[in-house]
Design a protein around this motif. Structure first.
Motif, PDB file in Angstrom:
ATOM      1  N   LEU A 193     -30.293 -12.972   4.751  1.00  0.00           N
ATOM      2  CA  LEU A 193     -31.054 -13.793   5.695  1.00  0.00           C
ATOM      3  C   LEU A 193     -31.068 -15.224   5.162  1.00  0.00           C
ATOM      4  CD1 LEU A 193     -32.540 -13.176   8.304  1.00  0.00           C
ATOM      5  CD2 LEU A 193     -34.586 -12.636   6.988  1.00  0.00           C
ATOM      6  N   ASP A 194     -30.295 -16.091   5.812  1.00  0.00           N
ATOM      7  CA  ASP A 194     -30.258 -17.500   5.399  1.00  0.00           C
ATOM      8  C   ASP A 194     -31.347 -18.239   6.164  1.00  0.00           C
ATOM      9  OD1 ASP A 194     -29.791 -20.193   5.028  1.00  0.00           O
ATOM     10  OD2 ASP A 194     -27.610 -19.983   5.007  1.00  0.00           O
ATOM     11  N   THR A 195     -32.343 -18.734   5.438  1.00  0.00           N
ATOM     12  CA  THR A 195     -33.522 -19.309   6.089  1.00  0.00           C
ATOM     13  C   THR A 195     -33.434 -20.824   6.263  1.00  0.00           C
ATOM     14  OG1 THR A 195     -34.807 -19.722   4.068  1.00  0.00           O
ATOM     15  CG2 THR A 195     -34.901 -17.499   4.990  1.00  0.00           C
ATOM     16  N   THR A 196     -32.276 -21.413   5.906  1.00  0.00           N
ATOM     17  CA  THR A 196     -32.163 -22.883   5.931  1.00  0.00           C
ATOM     18  C   THR A 196     -32.641 -23.474   7.258  1.00  0.00           C
ATOM     19  OG1 THR A 196     -30.251 -22.679   4.485  1.00  0.00           O
ATOM     20  CG2 THR A 196     -30.594 -24.839   5.515  1.00  0.00           C
ATOM     21  N   ALA A 197     -32.181 -22.860   8.352  1.00  0.00           N
ATOM     22  CA  ALA A 197     -32.502 -23.442   9.655  1.00  0.00           C
ATOM     23  C   ALA A 197     -33.530 -22.617  10.429  1.00  0.00           C
ATOM     24  CB  ALA A 197     -31.218 -23.566  10.475  1.00  0.00           C
ATOM     25  N   LEU A 198     -34.203 -21.682   9.740  1.00  0.00           N
ATOM     26  CA  LEU A 198     -35.180 -20.832  10.430  1.00  0.00           C
ATOM     27  C   LEU A 198     -36.604 -21.270  10.115  1.00  0.00           C
ATOM     28  CD1 LEU A 198     -33.715 -17.241   9.792  1.00  0.00           C
ATOM     29  CD2 LEU A 198     -33.386 -18.704  11.782  1.00  0.00           C
ATOM     30  N   THR A 199     -37.511 -21.039  11.058  1.00  0.00           N
ATOM     31  CA  THR A 199     -38.921 -21.294  10.775  1.00  0.00           C
ATOM     32  C   THR A 199     -39.478 -20.062  10.050  1.00  0.00           C
ATOM     33  OG1 THR A 199     -39.709 -20.246  12.800  1.00  0.00           O
ATOM     34  CG2 THR A 199     -39.179 -22.606  12.922  1.00  0.00           C
ATOM     35  N   LEU A 200     -40.654 -20.248   9.448  1.00  0.00           N
ATOM     36  CA  LEU A 200     -41.308 -19.139   8.744  1.00  0.00           C
ATOM     37  C   LEU A 200     -41.509 -17.955   9.698  1.00  0.00           C
ATOM     38  CD1 LEU A 200     -42.762 -18.067   6.238  1.00  0.00           C
ATOM     39  CD2 LEU A 200     -44.813 -19.281   6.988  1.00  0.00           C
ATOM     40  N   ASP A 201     -41.979 -18.239  10.918  1.00  0.00           N
ATOM     41  CA  ASP A 201     -42.232 -17.165  11.882  1.00  0.00           C
ATOM     42  C   ASP A 201     -40.951 -16.416  12.235  1.00  0.00           C
ATOM     43  OD1 ASP A 201     -44.924 -17.488  11.978  1.00  0.00           O
ATOM     44  OD2 ASP A 201     -44.917 -18.821  13.721  1.00  0.00           O
ATOM     45  N   GLU A 202     -39.845 -17.137  12.324  1.00  0.00           N
ATOM     46  CA  GLU A 202     -38.572 -16.484  12.661  1.00  0.00           C
ATOM     47  C   GLU A 202     -38.139 -15.530  11.542  1.00  0.00           C
ATOM     48  OE1 GLU A 202     -36.455 -19.840  15.555  1.00  0.00           O
ATOM     49  OE2 GLU A 202     -36.341 -20.088  13.389  1.00  0.00           O
ATOM     50  N   VAL A 203     -38.329 -15.955  10.298  1.00  0.00           N
ATOM     51  CA  VAL A 203     -37.947 -15.107   9.156  1.00  0.00           C
ATOM     52  C   VAL A 203     -38.828 -13.851   9.133  1.00  0.00           C
ATOM     53  CG1 VAL A 203     -37.718 -14.993   6.644  1.00  0.00           C
ATOM     54  CG2 VAL A 203     -37.239 -17.141   7.823  1.00  0.00           C
ATOM     55  N   ILE A 204     -40.132 -14.054   9.327  1.00  0.00           N
ATOM     56  CA  ILE A 204     -41.074 -12.932   9.317  1.00  0.00           C
ATOM     57  C   ILE A 204     -40.749 -11.945  10.437  1.00  0.00           C
ATOM     58  CG2 ILE A 204     -43.520 -12.371   9.774  1.00  0.00           C
ATOM     59  CD1 ILE A 204     -44.089 -15.047   8.197  1.00  0.00           C
ATOM     60  N   PHE A 205     -40.375 -12.485  11.590  1.00  0.00           N
ATOM     61  CA  PHE A 205     -40.021 -11.644  12.729  1.00  0.00           C
ATOM     62  C   PHE A 205     -38.799 -10.770  12.404  1.00  0.00           C
ATOM     63  CE2 PHE A 205     -37.627 -11.007  16.711  1.00  0.00           C
ATOM     64  CZ  PHE A 205     -38.566 -10.275  17.427  1.00  0.00           C
ATOM     65  N   GLU A 206     -37.780 -11.384  11.789  1.00  0.00           N
ATOM     66  CA  GLU A 206     -36.544 -10.650  11.458  1.00  0.00           C
ATOM     67  C   GLU A 206     -36.832  -9.496  10.497  1.00  0.00           C
ATOM     68  OE1 GLU A 206     -33.505 -10.849  12.683  1.00  0.00           O
ATOM     69  OE2 GLU A 206     -34.209 -12.410  14.042  1.00  0.00           O
ATOM     70  N   ILE A 207     -37.636  -9.773   9.483  1.00  0.00           N
ATOM     71  CA  ILE A 207     -37.933  -8.727   8.491  1.00  0.00           C
ATOM     72  C   ILE A 207     -38.811  -7.645   9.125  1.00  0.00           C
ATOM     73  CG2 ILE A 207     -38.970  -8.226   6.233  1.00  0.00           C
ATOM     74  CD1 ILE A 207     -38.166 -11.037   5.361  1.00  0.00           C
ATOM     75  N   GLY A 208     -39.782  -8.085   9.916  1.00  0.00           N
ATOM     76  CA  GLY A 208     -40.661  -7.136  10.612  1.00  0.00           C
ATOM     77  C   GLY A 208     -39.859  -6.167  11.472  1.00  0.00           C
ATOM     78  N   LYS A 209     -38.825  -6.695  12.137  1.00  0.00           N
ATOM     79  CA  LYS A 209     -37.978  -5.866  12.998  1.00  0.00           C
ATOM     80  C   LYS A 209     -37.303  -4.756  12.184  1.00  0.00           C
ATOM     81  CE  LYS A 209     -34.637  -8.049  15.113  1.00  0.00           C
ATOM     82  NZ  LYS A 209     -33.856  -9.081  15.792  1.00  0.00           N
ATOM     83  N   LEU A 210     -36.799  -5.124  10.999  1.00  0.00           N
ATOM     84  CA  LEU A 210     -36.117  -4.134  10.146  1.00  0.00           C
ATOM     85  C   LEU A 210     -37.094  -3.040   9.685  1.00  0.00           C
ATOM     86  CD1 LEU A 210     -34.004  -6.624   7.974  1.00  0.00           C
ATOM     87  CD2 LEU A 210     -33.127  -5.064   9.725  1.00  0.00           C
ATOM     88  N   ILE A 211     -38.329  -3.458   9.405  1.00  0.00           N
ATOM     89  CA  ILE A 211     -39.335  -2.482   8.952  1.00  0.00           C
ATOM     90  C   ILE A 211     -39.688  -1.523  10.097  1.00  0.00           C
ATOM     91  CG2 ILE A 211     -41.727  -2.209   8.138  1.00  0.00           C
ATOM     92  CD1 ILE A 211     -41.348  -4.877   6.615  1.00  0.00           C
ATOM     93  N   VAL A 212     -39.902  -2.090  11.272  1.00  0.00           N
ATOM     94  CA  VAL A 212     -40.259  -1.267  12.428  1.00  0.00           C
ATOM     95  C   VAL A 212     -39.120  -0.278  12.743  1.00  0.00           C
ATOM     96  CG1 VAL A 212     -40.702  -1.322  14.923  1.00  0.00           C
ATOM     97  CG2 VAL A 212     -41.882  -2.911  13.403  1.00  0.00           C
ATOM     98  N   GLU A 213     -37.877  -0.756  12.703  1.00  0.00           N
ATOM     99  CA  GLU A 213     -36.715   0.130  12.955  1.00  0.00           C
ATOM    100  C   GLU A 213     -36.716   1.282  11.965  1.00  0.00           C
ATOM    101  OE1 GLU A 213     -33.079  -2.157  12.618  1.00  0.00           O
ATOM    102  OE2 GLU A 213     -33.594  -3.284  14.423  1.00  0.00           O
ATOM    103  N   LYS A 214     -36.978   0.966  10.698  1.00  0.00           N
ATOM    104  CA  LYS A 214     -36.952   2.001   9.651  1.00  0.00           C
ATOM    105  C   LYS A 214     -38.083   2.999   9.833  1.00  0.00           C
ATOM    106  CE  LYS A 214     -34.801   3.584   6.294  1.00  0.00           C
ATOM    107  NZ  LYS A 214     -33.344   3.776   6.198  1.00  0.00           N
TER     108      LYS A 214
END
Ligand code: DC
Length: 216
Positions: A193-214
């Motif tokens: 996950l390259d966060t250079t151009a992402l906001t904090l909320d976008e990064v949190i959303f991406e990780i949250g999605k992976l947790i929910v899927e699991k």
């Protein structure tokens, strides 16, 4: 549920993991704070004594993992602020290259993870500490972006310039990635996950999605 997050200095791991922990009801463990504490202890004790006491030192995290106290010989010391000083930052990469110190801390981290739903961040969590974690993430950002974030974070705490912070990060990246034992590397099964151009909320959303899927 075990979530393992690795990444270089300043990639935003702590800020991201703290929020993901709250949102997903996980314990948050900052293993960098543990290595920083050992660096702090290394200023007080020679290596033999340090290794001797380290087995019995208790790392007591509080305030959702933001505060850290060390308990040794019945004495409890709050090290939350001191471990962030530039003196400790300057020596922590060297201290954390010590094989025996890593062995002791790795076992302590694995014990904590064995009895908690957890998100743990560091440099070797996806590869060494929790190789079977349910979700593995390699968080990164360009070195300039990481220096920019660190610079903003330490305003009023240190008078270091942006260039000095950039040089520190480049040096730490080099030591952390090129050491022989448990270097910082992206494992094949980690989500990058390259966060250079992402906001904090976008990064949190991406990780949250992976947790929910699991979790299904
Ligand atoms: O995440 P941080 O910058 O606070 O970490 C401080 C240092 O600790 C970092 O330069 C490398 C080391 N570290 C490590 O070797 N292994 C870990 N799991 C966490 C941190």
């Amino acid at each position: 549920m075990q979530v393992a997050v690795d990444g270089p200095a300043g990639s935003g791991k702590s800020t991201v993991c703290k929020r993901v922990a709250i949102d997903n009801n996980l314990m948050y463990l900052d293993t960098g704070a543990m290595y920083r504490s050992v660096a702090y202890l290394s200023l007080k004790f020679d290596r033999d004594k340090l290794l001797d006491i380290l087995e019995s030192v208790e790392f007591i995290f509080s305030d959702n993992g933001s505060k850290l106290s060390l308990k040794s010989y019945e004495e409890v010391e709050d090290v939350t602020d001191i471990i962030r000083s530039s003196e400790i930052t300057a020596i922590v990469s060297t201290v954390s290259s010590d094989e025996l110190i890593r062995k002791i801390l790795t076992v302590k981290q694995q014990i904590i993870a064995s009895s908690n739903d957890i998100i743990m961040e560091g440099r070797d969590i996806t590869t060494v500490v929790l190789p079977n974690a349910d979700v593995k993430i390699f968080l990164t950002a360009s070195v300039e972006e990481r220096a920019k974030r660190r610079y903003a974070e330490v305003q009023g705490v240190t008078d270091k310039s942006y260039d000095e912070i950039l040089a520190d990060i480049i040096k730490r990246d080099d030591v952390d990635s090129n050491r022989d034992i448990a270097p910082l590397v992206k494992s094949d099964d980690s989500h990058a996950l390259d966060t250079t151009a992402l906001t904090l909320d976008e990064v949190i959303f991406e990780i949250g999605k992976l947790i929910v899927e699991k979790r299904g």
